[in-house]
Design an enzyme around this catalytic site. Structure first.
Site, mmCIF file in Angstrom:
data_model
loop_
_atom_site.group_PDB
_atom_site.id
_atom_site.type_symbol
_atom_site.label_atom_id
_atom_site.label_comp_id
_atom_site.label_asym_id
_atom_site.label_seq_id
_atom_site.Cartn_x
_atom_site.Cartn_y
_atom_site.Cartn_z
ATOM 1 N N LYS A 146 -15.707 81.111 35.815
ATOM 2 C CA LYS A 146 -16.643 82.190 35.461
ATOM 3 C C LYS A 146 -17.871 81.561 34.817
ATOM 4 O O LYS A 146 -17.756 80.781 33.882
ATOM 5 C CB LYS A 146 -16.001 83.176 34.486
ATOM 6 N N LYS A 161 -23.504 90.959 34.598
ATOM 7 C CA LYS A 161 -23.485 92.368 34.140
ATOM 8 C C LYS A 161 -24.816 93.083 34.374
ATOM 9 O O LYS A 161 -25.471 93.532 33.427
ATOM 10 C CB LYS A 161 -23.118 92.439 32.655
ATOM 11 N N THR A 168 -15.958 95.868 25.314
ATOM 12 C CA THR A 168 -14.914 95.954 24.268
ATOM 13 C C THR A 168 -15.522 95.853 22.875
ATOM 14 O O THR A 168 -14.859 96.146 21.892
ATOM 15 C CB THR A 168 -13.845 94.853 24.461
ATOM 16 N N ASP A 175 -20.875 86.240 36.037
ATOM 17 C CA ASP A 175 -20.732 87.357 35.089
ATOM 18 C C ASP A 175 -22.083 87.663 34.447
ATOM 19 O O ASP A 175 -22.342 87.257 33.317
ATOM 20 C CB ASP A 175 -19.686 86.927 34.047
ATOM 21 N N ARG A 206 -11.338 79.907 25.806
ATOM 22 C CA ARG A 206 -10.991 78.906 24.784
ATOM 23 C C ARG A 206 -9.563 78.370 24.840
ATOM 24 O O ARG A 206 -9.374 77.187 24.523
ATOM 25 C CB ARG A 206 -11.342 79.474 23.404
ATOM 26 N N ASP A 218 -29.823 98.122 35.856
ATOM 27 C CA ASP A 218 -31.259 98.413 35.973
ATOM 28 C C ASP A 218 -31.403 99.540 36.995
ATOM 29 O O ASP A 218 -30.398 100.116 37.426
ATOM 30 C CB ASP A 218 -32.011 97.138 36.411
HETATM 31 O O1 C5P Z 1 -12.514 82.248 25.099
HETATM 32 P P1 C5P Z 1 -11.945 83.546 25.627
HETATM 33 O O2 C5P Z 1 -10.650 83.392 26.392
HETATM 34 O O3 C5P Z 1 -11.874 84.616 24.563
HETATM 35 O O4 C5P Z 1 -13.037 83.998 26.704
HETATM 36 C C1 C5P Z 1 -12.976 85.218 27.360
HETATM 37 C C2 C5P Z 1 -14.173 85.378 28.260
HETATM 38 O O5 C5P Z 1 -14.171 86.701 28.773
HETATM 39 C C3 C5P Z 1 -15.519 85.195 27.556
HETATM 40 O O6 C5P Z 1 -16.433 84.656 28.523
HETATM 41 C C4 C5P Z 1 -15.912 86.592 27.178
HETATM 42 O O7 C5P Z 1 -17.292 86.774 27.084
HETATM 43 C C5 C5P Z 1 -15.337 87.393 28.360
HETATM 44 N N1 C5P Z 1 -15.056 88.801 28.081
HETATM 45 C C6 C5P Z 1 -14.190 89.224 27.083
HETATM 46 N N2 C5P Z 1 -13.957 90.551 26.890
HETATM 47 C C7 C5P Z 1 -14.565 91.453 27.656
HETATM 48 C C8 C5P Z 1 -15.432 91.057 28.670
HETATM 49 C C9 C5P Z 1 -15.654 89.701 28.851
HETATM 50 O O8 C5P Z 1 -13.606 88.403 26.380
HETATM 51 N N3 C5P Z 1 -14.297 92.734 27.479
#
Ligand code: C5P
Length: 232
Positions: free
Chosen positions: A32, A61, A119, A59, A211, A64
């Protein structure tokens, strides 16, 4: 395409991203690419990662007016990405325009999924700032149904919502779910999480994992653990 683990490459630049992907040697994980990396490096980083053989969820998003989104999506489809996204709040007309823009002359197109409500938006902000006086999970499901009716392929959602989205929108409507953590791992700023195995059990189609893989001392082992739990 089927069930898969998508690695959120939330790195500030191309150099770090490519060095990270080099660690996988022969493996080609689905990645992603988000706003930070795309705005730092531009479309070239997408071409480079694609040329290395990875599938890409871009990603960005989009949100417009329909004509602008349609034209922007046409550009993204020429980058040959595999999944794109937009905000369902842009309306069904915008979503249909996006699909038109994404569709290549040969009739193929990347998958298109919708963000329902971020979220980071809570019930209070929904009511007091966005002036939507409804329970947030009802709004999420209604936006998911709007996306399905507009012809989109799925939504980004919490794994906690995956079952409900499938029951409302059909099993083939994709759920792409971030908020995944190992049972013995650090949650970071994610509050409502599931393990890869739990995400599999509730029917998530793709898990987006950042992460737990990118910050691991052994990212390849962490990725393989995700695959084993989610797919194996
Ligand atoms: O590091 P982590 O596993 O938390 O990363 C989750 C990824 O998913 C990040 O790129 C974050 O921006 C994205 N994301 C999220 N929750 C959402 C939409 C996207 O954690 N509702």
């Amino acid at each position: 395409m089927g069930r898969d683990v998508i690695i959120a490459c939330d790195f500030p630049g191309g150099e770090q991203t490519l060095a990270f992907l080099d660690r996988f040697q022969g493996r080609k994980p689905f990645v992603k690419i988000g706003m930070e990396l795309f705005y730092a490096e531009g479309p070239e980083i997408v071409r480079q990662i694609k040329a290395r053989g990875h599938q890409i969820f871009l990603d960005l998003k989009l949100h417009d007016i329909p004509n602008t989104v349609k034209k922007a999506m046409a550009v993204l489809s020429r980058l040959d990405v595999d999944i794109c996204n937009l905000h369902a709040a842009g309306t069904a007309e915008m979503m249909r325009a996006a699909l038109e823009g994404l569709t290549r002359p040969d009739g193929t197109r990347p998958l298109l999924i919708a963000v329902t409500q971020l979220t980071s938006t809570n019930q209070e902000a929904l009511e007091q700032e966005l002036l939507i006086p409804r329970p947030i999970d009802e709004v999420v499901m209604a936006y998911a149904e709007n996306a399905r009716r507009a012809g989109l392929d799925g939504v980004v959602c919490s794994p906690l919502e995956a079952e409900k989205v499938h029951s409302r929108c059909g099993r083939d409507f994709l759920t792409v779910t971030p908020g995944v953590r190992f049972a013995d791992g650090d949650r970071g700023d994610q509050k409502r999480v599931m393990t890869p195995a739990q995400a599999k059990a509730v029917g998530s189609d793709y898990i987006v994992v950042g992460r737990p893989i990118t910050a691991s001392s052994d990212p390849v082992a962490a990725y393989e653990r995700c695959l084993a739990e989610f797919i194996g």
